[in-house]
Structures are given as structure tokens and as C-alpha cells.
Design an enzyme around this catalytic site. Structure first.
Site, mmCIF file in Angstrom:
data_model
loop_
_atom_site.group_PDB
_atom_site.id
_atom_site.type_symbol
_atom_site.label_atom_id
_atom_site.label_comp_id
_atom_site.label_asym_id
_atom_site.label_seq_id
_atom_site.Cartn_x
_atom_site.Cartn_y
_atom_site.Cartn_z
ATOM 1 N N ASP A 122 0.840 -1.199 0.000
ATOM 2 C CA ASP A 122 0.000 0.000 0.000
ATOM 3 C C ASP A 122 0.878 1.254 0.000
ATOM 4 O OD1 ASP A 122 -2.164 -1.707 0.231
ATOM 5 O OD2 ASP A 122 -2.227 -1.536 2.423
HETATM 6 N N1 URA Z 1 -1.115 -6.031 3.779
HETATM 7 C C1 URA Z 1 -1.634 -4.796 3.833
HETATM 8 O O1 URA Z 1 -2.669 -4.578 4.417
HETATM 9 N N2 URA Z 1 -0.977 -3.809 3.189
HETATM 10 C C2 URA Z 1 0.202 -3.975 2.566
HETATM 11 O O2 URA Z 1 0.773 -3.023 2.038
HETATM 12 C C3 URA Z 1 0.735 -5.274 2.530
HETATM 13 C C4 URA Z 1 0.066 -6.283 3.139
#
Ligand code: URA
Length: 250
Positions: A122
Site C-alpha cells: 500500500d
Molecule cells: N497487507 C496490507 O494490508 N498492506 C500492505 O501493504 C501489505 C500487506
């Protein structure tokens, strides 16, 4: 069979697959930042060798297995490019810039747009991102069938206790998903700081797993994918090529 990299890695190289012999001047300028005319000049000056013997003919044919050196430094070809990046916040794991710049914009290499990202993070997540031109390799990183473990450091809004270890090991129900999550390994470092290892990569999976148990992720950092750990020498935004052992481990 793709070429393998021997010797030091030289940055700015474009690695390419050569199934057919390639002219030496073309090989040099495609593998380095040299233009075709500077490659020819380097050849003329005797700076290029093949398997230890100086070659001056720009039309000399390079075939798989030859070791070409520029000023004594090998520029042996590899078939694909593989690298790791320490992703900073406010960058995205898309191949194009959107609200935030793509992580590919952090790569100071030729033709980053030909690469893809194995296992997205993310925009507000930091840490290890693997980037490659090898689609089959990145499939092994991302496919849930391959069970490639991803390890995260997670900062939480609420404290957790040891009962969560068994809950995550058994699997939790994420909203909108059919089955339970695959067994995950939770290590409690401090009440609000944990390490979580999962083998799936569902959308926002870590955040949704903690949301499913009434908690909230306030900080997320990926430390490891399979056997490949984020290099502690890489500051946020920095990258390096993977070693042959790291590539082979996936
Ligand atoms: N899980 C998440 O919620 N976000 C990420 O960036 C990676 C794994």
C-alpha cells in the site's frame, strides 16, 4: 537458458536475453551507458576483451557463455533483471504514477518501465519490494499456490495478547472473502508491535486481518519475502540488484 551474472554488477546496465549471437558493439552499448560510437572507440582503444582476449572488431559475435569485459570489469549478460527496493511511504506499487509516484520512478536504471513488481504494498506501507523483468519469477512471489511467505512488522492501535497467535494460526474470516485466511505466524514483540508472516497476498491483507479481530494497523513495514530479507544497508527509497543466491531462492 538465460545468461547468468558473474563478477561485479555494474549499474545502469540493461540486461538482455540473447538467444542469437549479437554484434559486440551492439552488446556493449545495450549493456552499458555507452553510445554505439563510444563503444566503437572503446573497442579501438583495446578496452574490451572477450574471455580474456582483447577484441577490437565491432562486428565480433557475442554468444552465450562468453565473458565480455570493459576495462577489465565483466559485463556478462543476464537474461533478466531482479532487484529489491526499500519502499518509502507515499509511493505506489503501480507501474505508472497515479496519486503518488510509482516505485519504479526511484530506480536509477535503464528502461524501468519494462519491469514489474512482485507483491504490491500500500502507499502507506514501507519496506521490501521485489522488482523484476521475469514474469515467471514474480509469479512465484505472488501466486497464493506457491506459498511464498511475506513477513511484516506491524504497529497496532490496540494491544494484543497471546490468544491472537492461535487465532491467526487457525485463519480468520476477512470481510468479502469466501474462506479463512491461510495459517499465519504471529510473533508478539511488544503489546502493540508484532511480526506477522503470511503466505497470501490478498488486498490489504494484513490490515484486514487485524481489522477482523477488532484492531487497527497504524504502521506496516515488509521485512522479508521468502528467503529474501530487506537489506539493512538500503535506506528508504534505495535499491540494489539481487544476488544470484537471492534470485535462486524464490
Ligand atoms: N497487507 C496490507 O494490508 N498492506 C500492505 O501493504 C501489505 C500487506
Amino acid at each position: 537458458m538465460p545468461f547468468t551474472l558473474c563478477g561485479p554488477i555494474i549499474r545502469q546496465f540493461l540486461f538482455l536475453r540473447v538467444s542469437n549471437p549479437v554484434r559486440l558493439d551492439k552488446f556493449i552499448c545495450e549493456c552499458t551507458s555507452l553510445t554505439r560510437s563510444s563503444a566503437k572507440k572503446a573497442l579501438h582503444r583495446g578496452e574490451i576483451s572477450c574471455n580474456g582476449v582483447v577484441v577490437t572488431d565491432p562486428g565480433f559475435k557475442v554468444t552465450e557463455g562468453m565473458e565480455i569485459c570493459l576495462d577489465g570489469v565483466p559485463i556478462t549478460l543476464v537474461g533478466e533483471r531482479y532487484l529489491m527496493l526499500n519502499k518509502p511511504v507515499d509511493t505506489i506499487c503501480s507501474t505508472i504514477d497515479e496519486v503518488y509516484p510509482s516505485v519504479l520512478s526511484l530506480l536509477t536504471i535503464e528502461k524501468p518501465q519494462t519491469l514489474h513488481i512482485g507483491g504490491r504494498l500500500d502507499a502507506d506501507t514501507t519496506g521490501l519490494v521485489l522488482i523484476t523483468s521475469d514474469g515467471q519469477w514474480s509469479h512465484r512471489v505472488t501466486s497464493p499456490k506457491k506459498d511464498c511467505a511475506k513477513r511484516y512488522l506491524v504497529q497496532l492501535a490496540e494491544p494484543v495478547d497471546n490468544s491472537l497467535i492461535a487465532i491467526f494460526a487457525a485463519g480468520v474470516q476477512l470481510r468479502g472473502e469466501e474462506g479463512l485466511t491461510k495459517p499465519a505466524i504471529l510473533e508478539i514483540l511488544e503489546p502493540q508491535r508484532v511480526r506477522l508472516t503470511i503466505t497470501e497476498g490478498k488486498y490489504h491483507q494484513v490490515k484486514r486481518m487485524f481489522a477482523a479481530v477488532g484492531n487497527h494497523v497504524v504502521g506496516l513495514h515488509r521485512e522479508q519475502i521468502g528467503q529474501i530479507a530487506l537489506d539493512p544497508a538500503l535506506a528508504l527509497g534505495e535499491w540494489r540488484y539481487l544476488t544470484a543466491a537471492e534470485i535462486a531462492s524464490i
